[in-house]
Design an enzyme around this catalytic site. Structure first.
Site, PDB file in Angstrom:
ATOM      1  N   CYS A 180       0.842  -1.181   0.000  1.00 32.48           N
ATOM      2  CA  CYS A 180       0.000   0.000   0.000  1.00 32.48           C
ATOM      3  C   CYS A 180       0.889   1.248   0.000  1.00 32.48           C
ATOM      4  O   CYS A 180       2.085   1.167   0.314  1.00 32.48           O
ATOM      5  CB  CYS A 180      -0.936   0.012   1.206  1.00 32.48           C
TER       6      CYS A 180
ATOM      7  N   CYS B  67       2.899   1.771   3.179  1.00 26.97           N
ATOM      8  CA  CYS B  67       4.078   0.900   3.272  1.00 26.97           C
ATOM      9  C   CYS B  67       5.209   1.454   2.421  1.00 26.97           C
ATOM     10  O   CYS B  67       6.377   1.463   2.831  1.00 26.97           O
ATOM     11  CB  CYS B  67       3.722  -0.508   2.797  1.00 26.97           C
TER      12      CYS B  67
ATOM     13  N   CYS C 155      27.689 -27.452 -28.794  1.00 26.02           N
ATOM     14  CA  CYS C 155      27.819 -28.898 -28.571  1.00 26.02           C
ATOM     15  C   CYS C 155      27.750 -29.167 -27.066  1.00 26.02           C
ATOM     16  O   CYS C 155      27.920 -28.248 -26.257  1.00 26.02           O
ATOM     17  CB  CYS C 155      29.119 -29.424 -29.153  1.00 26.02           C
TER      18      CYS C 155
ATOM     19  N   CYS D 207      30.722 -27.888 -25.038  1.00 24.23           N
ATOM     20  CA  CYS D 207      30.695 -26.447 -24.774  1.00 24.23           C
ATOM     21  C   CYS D 207      29.717 -26.138 -23.645  1.00 24.23           C
ATOM     22  O   CYS D 207      30.006 -25.328 -22.752  1.00 24.23           O
ATOM     23  CB  CYS D 207      30.269 -25.690 -26.030  1.00 24.23           C
TER      24      CYS D 207
ATOM     25  N   ASP E  82     -12.326 -37.465 -28.329  1.00 23.84           N
ATOM     26  CA  ASP E  82     -13.624 -36.962 -27.892  1.00 23.84           C
ATOM     27  C   ASP E  82     -14.505 -36.801 -29.126  1.00 23.84           C
ATOM     28  O   ASP E  82     -13.990 -36.690 -30.249  1.00 23.84           O
ATOM     29  CB  ASP E  82     -13.417 -35.622 -27.179  1.00 23.84           C
TER      30      ASP E  82
END
Length: 831
Positions: free
Chosen positions: A22, A25, A92, A95, A487
């Site tokens: 808030c 705060c 690779c 690496c 389905d």
């Protein structure tokens, strides 16, 4: 806050302060931090609980700010952040291992995910470490990293052969060739130059040493970083081989090793750039700029600067830059980049369009519904990029094997180099070279990259054809499934339901039935509800004015609610059977044995009487779904609803059968309708009248019987079954965040022809992966057996075992990009 004079070194830190929610705060936290000298800026964001602080790094530390936040009475949580970096030279597994080792001990980094196939690394870390710090640690491993924003994810194709390394390798190749001519072809023209530590040096020998130095410099540099990171990788092994060859007066072998291996790496980078190019093509689908209307004026701006709600103008032939809704104009839009549909789709006001699709002919004004980073194409790209996050079973097997293979072969190489000369007085030169060949063979790169490069190639190919596959595991599993459960509504059929018959009972009118049913169905989201409401409005029988209370969805059966104080029901016949109605005894009016509506001009004297159950059976035999409408003590009538099978459904099912796939239909609809649709599209097995939990049980039963099972549904209504199946496949997922997030595989359009394509691509991918793994392992094994006997030399090991196999597996994987969807039209053309 102080106002610093002159240049200062500043840093920015992000703190998670969840309790700062808030303005009050924010005031307390800000006031507490402002007491510190060296604070340059504070950005408090109470809606997200985040605090961003810019400060002088030579005056303050993270801990100082942390303490002031705590002093204000708030707890700081060290939240994880994610940084994605492009590391183009990391192409690779070797690496990637070095990059990971350079990062794994850095305080604040919690997770590292390297993706050599895409040249990216994703680092999860807390807010105390910045991307620049991560980049510097990667640089300590010998690799240049840039943020994704700087390099647009995949960068641009590199001019491999014009690079400094390419030129150095070419010069090294010329020098070693000249040395070979002098040494082997015309030795009389190879003069003596000098003697050093008991070794004679001719011109050819010096050429070999210079060649090894030029071509081998990048290899030795990488080998140094490998040694620093305790990484027993190919660069370390090659460095040892090159330096060892030169120091032991085998300069020719050292030069050949340097030139051939450097050439091999350049070729691998070239082929990897081609592989990354398929990902780059996805990025280029979406345009960089957009024409937006602001303050009545048109202006062209970067697409990532367009905000939600703004209006974008797209003229004929232009690409649509962002997802949105058409608010003006009509046009045919080519959606192939997203959905894979070959035929442009007509778009008019109120219809959705996607970034990356092409406006074929008309003028469109589009209201933007998502930012560029959240568009459908952006989600697809992110998912394809992250495809290596979950390794397939084959990839895990290969990685485990590689962790044993390399040290084992290196150990054997050392034994081959040392034991014969020491134990039997054999030639050090001979056995050094044989051991050196084994060291080259010890590199596991070819079979380690065999799986990921195939997975990326297959998934990228699928994405370009309207099929989004989330992970390599899903790609692998889709081809291993022998059973596909589908389905009915919205999957095998179009899902566009329409009312075909309304049969009232006794003295109830058709309008009364529709008014009652539409009143209840307005609270439902089922496709049947929409069909009933649309039909009621068309007939002028909308139930908008009726008061609806105590609405309840009766899972798998129907709905109930109080209309003007009386409880009414709309649902399946089984719902009314449960309520105590005897459907065999209740009758409806029919004409010639067929149900008719009293609204038709038919004399009562001409009618026969059928029971409700007979009427229901008649409709179900015609493939129609049946809904009854009534109250607790009275049936009002029957509503019949039809849903047509999708175009090409029959072809898609027959194609799956040809591929050896057993197709099963699972539906909550009645048995008669299920039977009619199944017969029409060629599905032999079906299970009807299933509740959602019963669908799930059927999936579990099928998995127990057959192993792997794929479930195809709409991604939402069938969520339990989709989640339980080995592979969940969502239909029509374009623009649907839920389907994109929940399904393992998403068919971007409602095209069933993508199912046999998916199964074929998956099987092809699995076949290519197997070919790559076993061919690379087989070649390595043959070379390893031949090396100790002198049959296999260093040249064979580099050209065949390293360069040849790496190029071979990459090229084989790229074949997957040529797998295209089939369709009835193309099948006819082929035949």
């Amino acid at each position: 806050m102080d106002s610093p004079v002159g240049p200062v070194e500043c840093e920015t830190r992000r703190f998670n302060v969840p309790e700062m929610d808030c303005p009050s705060c924010v005031g307390k936290v800000t006031n507490s931090i402002e007491k510190l000298d060296g604070i340059l800026n504070i950005d408090a964001r109470p809606t997200t609980g985040v605090l961003v602080v810019e400060f002088q790094s030579d005056t303050l530390t993270d801990e100082d700010i942390h303490d002031r936040i705590t002093a204000a009475g708030y707890t700081v949580e060290i939240g994880d952040e994610t940084t994605r970096l492009a590391v183009p030279a990391m192409d690779c597994p070797s690496c990637a291992q070095k990059v990971e080792k350079a990062l794994e001990d850095v305080e604040g980094i919690t997770e590292i995910e390297s993706q050599p196939t895409t040249g990216q690394v994703t680092i999860t870390h807390d807010a105390t470490i910045t991307p620049d710090e991560i980049i510097s640690h990667i640089a300590s491993a010998g690799y240049k990293a840039t943020t994704i924003d700087e390099e647009r994810r995949f960068g641009t194709p590199r001019e491999i052969w014009k690079s400094p390394r390419g030129v150095a390798t070419l010069v090294g190749g010329v020098l070693v060739t000249a040395g070979m001519i002098l040494n082997f072809a015309v030795p009389t023209a190879d003069p003596f130059l000098f003697e050093l530590v008991g070794r004679t040096f001719n011109v050819s020998h010096v050429l070999f040493v210079v060649s090894a130095a030029l071509a081998g410099a990048p290899i030795i540099r990488n080998g140094y970083y490998s040694a620093r990171n305790w990484s027993l990788d190919i660069h370390f092994l090659m460095t040892a081989g090159i330096i060892g060859s030169v120091l032991t007066h085998h300069a020719f072998e050292g030069a050949m090793l340097a030139v051939l291996f450097s050439t091999a790496e350049l070729l691998e980078r070239f082929s990897m750039d081609r592989a990354r190019g398929s990902l780059r093509e996805l990025m280029e689908l979406s345009p960089d700029t957009a024409t937006v209307r602001r303050d009545g004026q048109e202006e062209t701006i970067p697409a990532n600067q367009v905000t939600v709600g703004e209006t974008v103008i797209v003229r004929p032939g232009e690409k649509i830059p962002l997802d949105g809704i058409v608010i003006e104009g009509t046009s045919a839009v080519n959606q192939a980049p997203i959905t894979g549909e070959s035929v442009p789709v007509d778009k008019a006001k109120g219809e959705e369009v996607y970034a990356g699709t092409i406006n074929e002919e008309g003028y469109l004004e589009i209201e933007i519904t998502s930012e560029s980073s959240d568009s459908t194409i952006a989600q697809i790209i992110r998912m394809v990029e992250e495809v290596q996050s979950e390794k397939t079973e084959r990839e895990q097997f290969v990685n485990r094997l590689a962790s044993v293979y390399t040290p084992l072969v290196v150990g054997i190489a050392l034994v081959v180099m040392i034991v014969p000369p020491l134990a039997y007085g054999a030639s050090w030169n001979t056995w050094f070279l044989r051991g050196l060949a084994l060291i080259v063979i010890a590199c596991p790169c070819a079979f380690v990259i065999s799986t990921p490069v195939s997975v990326v190639s297959g998934i990228t190919s699928a994405a370009r054809n309207g099929v989004l596959i989330k992970t390599g595991r899903d790609l692998e599993a889709a081809g291993d499934t022998d059973v596909v459960a589908v389905d009915k509504t919205g999957t095998v059929t179009t899902g566009e339901l329409s009312v075909t018959d309304v049969i009232p009972f006794d003295d109830v009118s058709e309008e009364e039935i529709l008014r009652c049913a539409s009143s209840l169905e307005r609270r439902s989201e089922h496709p049947i509800a929409e069909a009933i409401i649309d039909h009621a409005e068309t007939r002028g029988a909308s139930g908008n004015a009726i008061t609806v209370e105590n609405f309840e969805a009766l899972t798998g059966k129907g709905i109930s609610a109080d209309l003007d104080g009386n409880t009414h029901f709309v649902g399946k016949p089984s719902l009314f059977t449960d309520l105590g109605f005897e459907l065999d005894e209740t009758t409806t009016a029919t004409d010639g044995g067929q149900p008719v509506s009293p609204t038709l001009d038919t004399s009562v004297d001409e009618r026969e009487r059928n029971s409700v159950s007979e009427t229901i059976s008649t409709f179900e035999d015609e493939g129609k779904s049946v809904v009854l409408v009534g109250s607790k003590d009275r049936l009002y009538g029957v509503i019949a609803i039809s849903d047509e099978p999708r175009e090409n459904a029959n072809w898609a099912i027959s194609k799956l059968k040809e591929q050896g796939v057993h197709v099963v239909m699972l539906t909550g609809d009645n048995t008669g309708t299920a039977r009619a649709i199944a017969n029409e599209v060629g599905i032999e097995a079906y299970h009807a009248e299933l509740l959602p939990d019963e669908k799930l049980e059927k999936i579990q039963q099928l998995e127990a019987e057959h192993g792997h099972v794929a479930m195809v549904g709409d991604g939402i209504n069938d969520a339990p079954a989709l989640a339980t199946a080995t592979v969940g496949i969502a239909m029509g997922a374009a623009g649907t965040d839920t389907a994109l997030e929940t399904a393992d595989i998403a068919l971007m359009s409602d095209d069933l022809t993508r199912l046999p394509y998916l199964h074929h691509l998956s099987q092809k991918s699995n076949s290519v992966i197997r070919q790559n793994i076993w061919s690379s392992l087989g070649v390595k094994a043959v070379l390893a057996i031949g090396a100790p006997f002198g049959v296999v030399t260093v040249i064979h090991a580099v050209v065949v075992g390293d360069m040849g196999m790496s190029l071979g597996v990459t090229g084989n994987a790229m074949r997957l990009s040529k797998v295209k969807p089939d369709s009835p039209n193309t099948s006819e053309e082929d035949s």
